[in-house]
Scaffold this active site. Structure first.
Site, mmCIF file in Angstrom:
data_model
loop_
_atom_site.group_PDB
_atom_site.id
_atom_site.type_symbol
_atom_site.label_atom_id
_atom_site.label_comp_id
_atom_site.label_asym_id
_atom_site.label_seq_id
_atom_site.Cartn_x
_atom_site.Cartn_y
_atom_site.Cartn_z
ATOM 1 N N VAL A 119 -8.767 12.839 -8.371
ATOM 2 C CA VAL A 119 -10.032 13.003 -7.652
ATOM 3 C C VAL A 119 -10.257 14.477 -7.340
ATOM 4 C CG1 VAL A 119 -11.279 12.442 -5.536
ATOM 5 C CG2 VAL A 119 -9.913 10.680 -6.691
ATOM 6 N N LEU A 141 -0.077 7.071 5.534
ATOM 7 C CA LEU A 141 0.029 8.416 6.100
ATOM 8 C C LEU A 141 -1.335 9.031 6.380
ATOM 9 C CD1 LEU A 141 2.912 9.924 3.917
ATOM 10 C CD2 LEU A 141 3.057 8.868 6.176
ATOM 11 N N SER A 156 -3.286 9.452 -8.822
ATOM 12 C CA SER A 156 -3.419 10.775 -9.414
ATOM 13 C C SER A 156 -2.142 11.165 -10.138
ATOM 14 C CB SER A 156 -3.711 11.816 -8.329
ATOM 15 O OG SER A 156 -3.611 13.129 -8.870
ATOM 16 N N TYR A 181 0.866 -5.412 24.488
ATOM 17 C CA TYR A 181 0.495 -5.241 23.090
ATOM 18 C C TYR A 181 1.012 -6.435 22.288
ATOM 19 C CZ TYR A 181 -0.510 -0.380 24.362
ATOM 20 O OH TYR A 181 -1.021 0.747 24.934
ATOM 21 N N THR A 240 9.464 2.678 10.876
ATOM 22 C CA THR A 240 8.185 1.991 11.033
ATOM 23 C C THR A 240 7.157 2.349 9.948
ATOM 24 O OG1 THR A 240 7.453 3.740 12.549
ATOM 25 C CG2 THR A 240 8.421 1.765 13.526
ATOM 26 N N GLY A 241 7.514 3.202 8.988
ATOM 27 C CA GLY A 241 6.526 3.667 8.024
ATOM 28 C C GLY A 241 5.881 2.553 7.214
ATOM 29 N N GLY A 269 -1.517 5.654 -4.932
ATOM 30 C CA GLY A 269 -0.723 4.529 -5.389
ATOM 31 C C GLY A 269 0.717 4.547 -4.932
ATOM 32 N N LYS A 306 19.996 -4.838 5.965
ATOM 33 C CA LYS A 306 20.062 -4.002 7.161
ATOM 34 C C LYS A 306 20.051 -4.881 8.404
ATOM 35 C CE LYS A 306 17.227 -0.693 9.773
ATOM 36 N NZ LYS A 306 16.003 0.131 9.773
ATOM 37 N N ALA A 341 14.028 2.759 4.782
ATOM 38 C CA ALA A 341 14.542 1.777 5.737
ATOM 39 C C ALA A 341 13.368 0.990 6.302
ATOM 40 C CB ALA A 341 15.317 2.460 6.856
#
Length: 492
Positions: free
Chosen positions: A178, A327, A38, A431, A338-339, A8, A77, A49
């Site tokens: 889990v 991730l 969890s 792309y 870019t996360g 979450g 930003k 950012a």
């Protein structure tokens, strides 16, 4: 159709918000969505950012910009400034805005003395940053302004804000730890939990971070970028800002240090600090000491946190009825923020490939999803490697090694060879979904000090081709702090 999202954090709630908005609308619909969190798994919480795609995402979710700013300690930003990457005192700005300029502006600028900096010619945001302007007027409609912009925000608060909005729209939030995965071949049939009954779903979304808990052991095939992106650690801290006169800077600062770079991200009431570095060139203790020295003596008592990572991606993030996202699907160092974009992109790709009904074959959908995520991660990895390849800093072993490693990408080598003959062009990129066009690559190339072997002939450009437009924006836009205070007061 029953979808259970395990994890979450920001990625899990972005996945839930995307599925809810696109498949169900504003209330309960044909897809049952559950987010399982969890109580024993802390959030990474450093994705502070963002890039301008964040505005589109918030709009799709039907959220209020003012609400997000208030709930997430957020600020605006304009872009990222890279300090000292090409030697002490050097600066390279990657702004989000670009003027409508002659097609050959880069060639003309290269033919000149290279002054003023390319970003000052090509974008209004260099001046807006210098004068600490906000990117939108106080009275403008939400998410709009004369220049593209993004946000700095508290990632943990953002996840909580999404959770609150989504549970009121029919998404189920469940707390469970889990402990095991039950499978029949590639299909996950259920998840064991520590203190409750097993969990069931038709489709699982794995947002359990680096662990990727729902993927089979034999399927956790990690495609590493560590041969070309050397940084594999980050030490982070949060710096409170209690001075009423404090105003967050309207840009992300990324300053080169001995074995990597450090970020400085200004939120409304604190700053996020971090040092991204290579463990082959610096120890964790040395990195933390360097970050504290960079921040100053007042940071001595602030808690620090070291995060280990391997830059790369899953070869097949969708396997069977499990879709890895966030991730769990891949990670790139946070050099270009870019996360949260990658979580958003993956969630949108999942909507496009979403099964029409339970029991239908998922393999063709999975193949296309996997291809899209592979393409996106590979493209962004090359863009990050570009920074190290063209930075002129060579004063430490890390910076020499990083420049050499970056060129292990055949695609990047080919592009740099092409750009010896002419500046970047939209024709160099196929792309369709990348958030960074050829103009972003150009800002990094020219801003870092890279030059082709032979400068093109051309006419020296005037100092500021769009000076009148930039001045108009400066006059029309409020101070960053003024706008943040106005929005905070209006939201009370």
């Amino acid at each position: 159709m029953r979808v259970t999202i395990v994890g979450g954090g920001s990625a899990g709630w972005i996945a839930a918000a995307t599925l809810q908005a696109q498949l169900n609308g504003t209330g309960p619909g044909p897809v049952s969505i559950t987010v399982v969190e969890s109580p024993k798994a802390p959030r990474i919480g450093v994705g502070e950012a963002t890039i301008p795609t964040m505005r589109d995402m918030l709009r799709r979710f039907g959220l209020s910009e003012r609400g997000v700013l208030a709930a997430c300690d957020a600020s605006f930003k304009h872009g990222i400034r890279f300090d000292d990457w090409s030697g002490p005192g050097s600066r390279c700005l990657h702004p989000f805005h670009r003027h409508a300029l002659p097609r050959d502006i880069a060639a003309r600028w290269l033919a000149s003395s290279g002054e003023p900096p390319f970003a000052a010619i090509a974008s209004a945001q260099a001046a807006l940053i210098a004068h600490e302007r906000a990117p939108r007027p106080a009275g403008a409609p939400e998410f709009t302004g004369p220049v593209p912009y993004a946000y700095h925000l508290d990632a943990e608060k953002f996840a909580e804000y999404l959770a609150g909005a989504l549970t009121s729209r029919g998404v189920t939030r469940q707390s469970a730890h889990v402990t095991g995965v039950l499978r029949e071949g590639e299909t996950v049939t259920a998840l064991r939990t520590e203190d409750g009954p097993p969990l069931s779903a038709d489709l699982w979304v794995d947002c359990t971070g680096f662990a990727g808990l729902l993927l089979p052991e034999e399927g956790r095939d990690w495609v590493s970028y560590a041969d070309r992106l050397l940084c594999d650690r980050a030490v982070t801290m949060r710096v409170p800002e209690d001075d009423p006169a404090y105003t967050p800077a309207p840009f992300t600062r990324a300053r080169a240090l001995e074995a990597g770079w450090c970020w400085d991200i200004g939120l409304r009431h604190r700053r996020g600090r971090g040092y991204v570095y290579s463990s082959a060139h610096l120890s964790d203790d040395e990195a933390e000491a360097a970050l504290r020295a960079e921040e100053g003596q007042h940071s001595a008592e602030l808690p620090g946190r070291v995060i280990h990572f391997t830059p790369g991606r899953r070869a097949a993030p969708w396997q069977g009825n499990v879709v890895a996202l966030g991730l769990a699907a891949g990670f790139l160092e946070p050099l270009e923020s870019t996360g949260l974009f990658l979580a958003d992109f993956a969630a949108r790709a999942l909507v496009e490939m979403f099964p029409a009904a339970p029991g239908l074959p998922m393999q063709p959908l999975a193949r296309r999803y996997n291809a899209l995520l592979t393409e996106m991660h590979d493209d962004l990895a090359d863009f990050l490697a570009l920074h190290y390849a063209v930075a002129q800093r060579r004063d430490t072993t890390f910076w020499r090694d990083a420049a050499e490693a970056a060129l292990r990408s055949e695609r990047l080598r080919d592009l740099l060879e092409l750009w010896q003959l002419r500046p970047p062009s939209f024709a160099d990129f196929s792309y369709r979904y990348s958030p960074f066009s050829h103009t972003a690559w150009e800002f990094i190339l020219l801003g870092m000090g890279w030059r082709p072997a032979t400068a093109p002939a051309g006419t020296t450009p005037c100092a500021a081709p769009a000076e009148a437009l930039t001045r108009q924006m400066l006059d029309a836009l409020p101070d960053h702090g003024t706008l943040l205070r106005h929005l905070a007061q209006a939201g009370r």
